[in-house]
Structure formats: structure tokens, C-alpha cells
Write a protein that holds these residues in place. Sequence first.
Motif, PDB file in Angstrom:
ATOM      1  N   UNK A   1       0.812  -1.229   0.000  1.00 21.44           N
ATOM      2  CA  UNK A   1       0.000   0.000   0.000  1.00 21.44           C
ATOM      3  C   UNK A   1       0.845   1.279   0.000  1.00 21.44           C
ATOM      4  N   UNK A   2       1.989   1.269   0.669  1.00 19.09           N
ATOM      5  CA  UNK A   2       2.869   2.439   0.647  1.00 19.09           C
ATOM      6  C   UNK A   2       3.370   2.715  -0.763  1.00 19.09           C
ATOM      7  N   UNK A   3       3.669   1.662  -1.505  1.00 19.51           N
ATOM      8  CA  UNK A   3       4.220   1.797  -2.843  1.00 19.51           C
ATOM      9  C   UNK A   3       3.153   2.173  -3.864  1.00 19.51           C
ATOM     10  N   UNK A   4       2.008   1.482  -3.826  1.00 21.42           N
ATOM     11  CA  UNK A   4       1.006   1.662  -4.877  1.00 21.42           C
ATOM     12  C   UNK A   4      -0.147   2.578  -4.505  1.00 21.42           C
ATOM     13  N   UNK A   5      -0.368   2.793  -3.208  1.00 22.65           N
ATOM     14  CA  UNK A   5      -1.503   3.600  -2.793  1.00 22.65           C
ATOM     15  C   UNK A   5      -2.820   2.866  -2.902  1.00 22.65           C
ATOM     16  N   UNK A   6      -2.756   1.529  -2.990  1.00 27.07           N
ATOM     17  CA  UNK A   6      -3.954   0.702  -3.156  1.00 27.07           C
ATOM     18  C   UNK A   6      -3.817  -0.550  -2.297  1.00 27.07           C
ATOM     19  N   UNK A   7      -4.913  -0.967  -1.697  1.00 29.13           N
ATOM     20  CA  UNK A   7      -4.958  -2.258  -1.009  1.00 29.13           C
ATOM     21  C   UNK A   7      -5.771  -3.196  -1.874  1.00 29.13           C
ATOM     22  N   UNK A   8      -5.185  -4.337  -2.197  1.00 30.05           N
ATOM     23  CA  UNK A   8      -5.885  -5.331  -3.002  1.00 30.05           C
ATOM     24  C   UNK A   8      -6.151  -6.565  -2.151  1.00 30.05           C
ATOM     25  N   UNK A   9      -7.420  -6.949  -2.092  1.00 31.85           N
ATOM     26  CA  UNK A   9      -7.823  -8.145  -1.363  1.00 31.85           C
ATOM     27  C   UNK A   9      -8.349  -9.149  -2.370  1.00 31.85           C
ATOM     28  N   UNK A  10      -7.821 -10.353  -2.317  1.00 32.64           N
ATOM     29  CA  UNK A  10      -8.270 -11.411  -3.215  1.00 32.64           C
ATOM     30  C   UNK A  10      -8.708 -12.603  -2.378  1.00 32.64           C
ATOM     31  N   UNK A  11      -9.915 -13.030  -2.602  1.00 34.90           N
ATOM     32  CA  UNK A  11     -10.459 -14.205  -1.948  1.00 34.90           C
ATOM     33  C   UNK A  11     -10.835 -15.203  -3.032  1.00 34.90           C
ATOM     34  N   UNK A  12     -11.414 -16.301  -2.663  1.00 37.97           N
ATOM     35  CA  UNK A  12     -11.691 -17.394  -3.593  1.00 37.97           C
ATOM     36  C   UNK A  12     -12.370 -16.923  -4.881  1.00 37.97           C
ATOM     37  N   UNK A  13     -13.450 -16.190  -4.794  1.00 36.36           N
ATOM     38  CA  UNK A  13     -14.187 -15.800  -5.998  1.00 36.36           C
ATOM     39  C   UNK A  13     -14.258 -14.287  -6.202  1.00 36.36           C
ATOM     40  N   UNK A  14     -13.704 -13.546  -5.293  1.00 33.93           N
ATOM     41  CA  UNK A  14     -13.851 -12.090  -5.339  1.00 33.93           C
ATOM     42  C   UNK A  14     -12.505 -11.417  -5.105  1.00 33.93           C
ATOM     43  N   UNK A  15     -12.292 -10.332  -5.819  1.00 34.15           N
ATOM     44  CA  UNK A  15     -11.128  -9.496  -5.512  1.00 34.15           C
ATOM     45  C   UNK A  15     -11.616  -8.048  -5.475  1.00 34.15           C
ATOM     46  N   UNK A  16     -11.016  -7.277  -4.615  1.00 38.19           N
ATOM     47  CA  UNK A  16     -11.427  -5.882  -4.450  1.00 38.19           C
ATOM     48  C   UNK A  16     -10.208  -4.999  -4.294  1.00 38.19           C
ATOM     49  N   UNK A  17     -10.316  -3.778  -4.801  1.00 40.41           N
ATOM     50  CA  UNK A  17      -9.249  -2.772  -4.688  1.00 40.41           C
ATOM     51  C   UNK A  17      -9.800  -1.584  -3.919  1.00 40.41           C
ATOM     52  N   UNK A  18      -9.028  -1.125  -2.941  1.00 37.30           N
ATOM     53  CA  UNK A  18      -9.428   0.019  -2.128  1.00 37.30           C
ATOM     54  C   UNK A  18      -8.332   1.076  -2.166  1.00 37.30           C
ATOM     55  N   UNK A  19      -8.703   2.342  -2.333  1.00 36.66           N
ATOM     56  CA  UNK A  19      -7.674   3.393  -2.290  1.00 36.66           C
ATOM     57  C   UNK A  19      -7.051   3.441  -0.896  1.00 36.66           C
ATOM     58  N   UNK A  20      -5.743   3.643  -0.871  1.00 31.65           N
ATOM     59  CA  UNK A  20      -5.052   3.635   0.425  1.00 31.65           C
ATOM     60  C   UNK A  20      -3.867   4.593   0.433  1.00 31.65           C
ATOM     61  N   UNK A  21      -4.072   5.808  -0.031  1.00 27.38           N
ATOM     62  CA  UNK A  21      -3.011   6.819   0.086  1.00 27.38           C
ATOM     63  C   UNK A  21      -3.033   7.329   1.514  1.00 27.38           C
ATOM     64  N   UNK A  22      -1.914   7.235   2.192  1.00 27.49           N
ATOM     65  CA  UNK A  22      -1.860   7.667   3.580  1.00 27.49           C
ATOM     66  C   UNK A  22      -0.458   8.153   3.905  1.00 27.49           C
TER      67      UNK A  22
END
Length: 193
Positions: free
Chosen positions: A5-26
Motif C-alpha cells: 500500500x505504501x508503494x502503490x496507494x492501493x490495497x488489493x484483497x483477493x479471496x476465492x471468488x472475489x477481488x477488491x481494490x481500495x484506495x489507500x493513500x496515507x
Amino acid sequence: MLRQPLESGVIELARARVSARFPARFLLVLAANPCPCARANGAAAKACDCPSLVRRRYLSRLSGPLLDRVDLQVELAAPSRAELRADAKYANTSAVAAQRVKAAREATARRLAGTPWRTNAEIPGSALRRVWALPAKVTRSADLAFESGQLTARGLDRVLRVAWTLADLADLPAPGPTQIGMALDLRLPGRWQ
């Protein structure tokens, strides 16, 4: 866990059938004592009785890859009473600091107009080297630090971003050797010791 997240500014969560991206500039602010007893800095260093192995082990808890993603790394010694008093006449008010930051952000916005970036921190290293390339005579000290192994490629990019920010704060069109030197001092604690 913080490195990506420090490098990309994004948190990526991947589970069995779903993946989600959340903004994470901090803004991450870290603080660490020089040793477990916290007395190994400045004049109080004589009071510290931690063996050097204990100090090294204590500081190694902060991983190199994480620290490589931290833009500013500053060592602070405990100030004396006289230093605290003398510093009061040089300190800016919050209003003055806010005005300087506003002016610097406006300068950055003008330079980055027409790009997908809003701040110096967002500019990829490749764009820093191609679009806003600085002359070798300006970056000489940073290049030497990179060649000697004091900086990684990521660290060099971070020094350049901080130098651009320092130039914006000083109302300069581009960083000069002074801003590169200041950015190096903020990146490499104790480099003059």
C-alpha cells in the motif's frame, strides 16, 4: 503488510471468488527509540547500558524493505534547554507554514497539469527521470550515494521527489544541488557522521 500500500496507494484483497481494490493513500509516520532503554541519544547516551548487539537487534525489527519506502528518515537527539529556548524565535506559526504549503502545492499543480498526478509523491520514478530529468551536475551527490550503495533505486526516486517538494517550498522552478543535498540529508540519517 504495509509495503505494497505504501508503494502503490492501493490495497488489493483477493479471496476465492472475489477481488477488491481500495484506495489507500496515507501518510505513515514512524518513530523509534535508538535502543530498548531509550537513553542512547544526545547527551544522555552515557546513561545507556544496552550492549551493541541488543541495539542492533532492537533496530532490526524495522525491516529494510519497509524503511526503503519511507521518504524521510531523521535522527533526533534530545535537545538541551538552551536549544529549546533559542529555537522559539525561529519557529514559524501554523498560519505561515500553511501558507507556504499552499503556495508549494499550487506550484506542484501547475507543473503536473495535464498529468494523472497531483503531488510529487505520486510521480513514478520513470517519469521523474524522463519528463523532469535534472542535469547530472544537480544530481551528482544523489548519484554518488546510489553508486556507493547508500541508496537503492527506490531510495533515489524518493530523494528526487523530496527535492522537487523542497524546490516547490522555496518557489524554485526546479531543484538544484542544495535541494538534492537537503533531500539526501533527510533520507540518510547520520550521513555526515
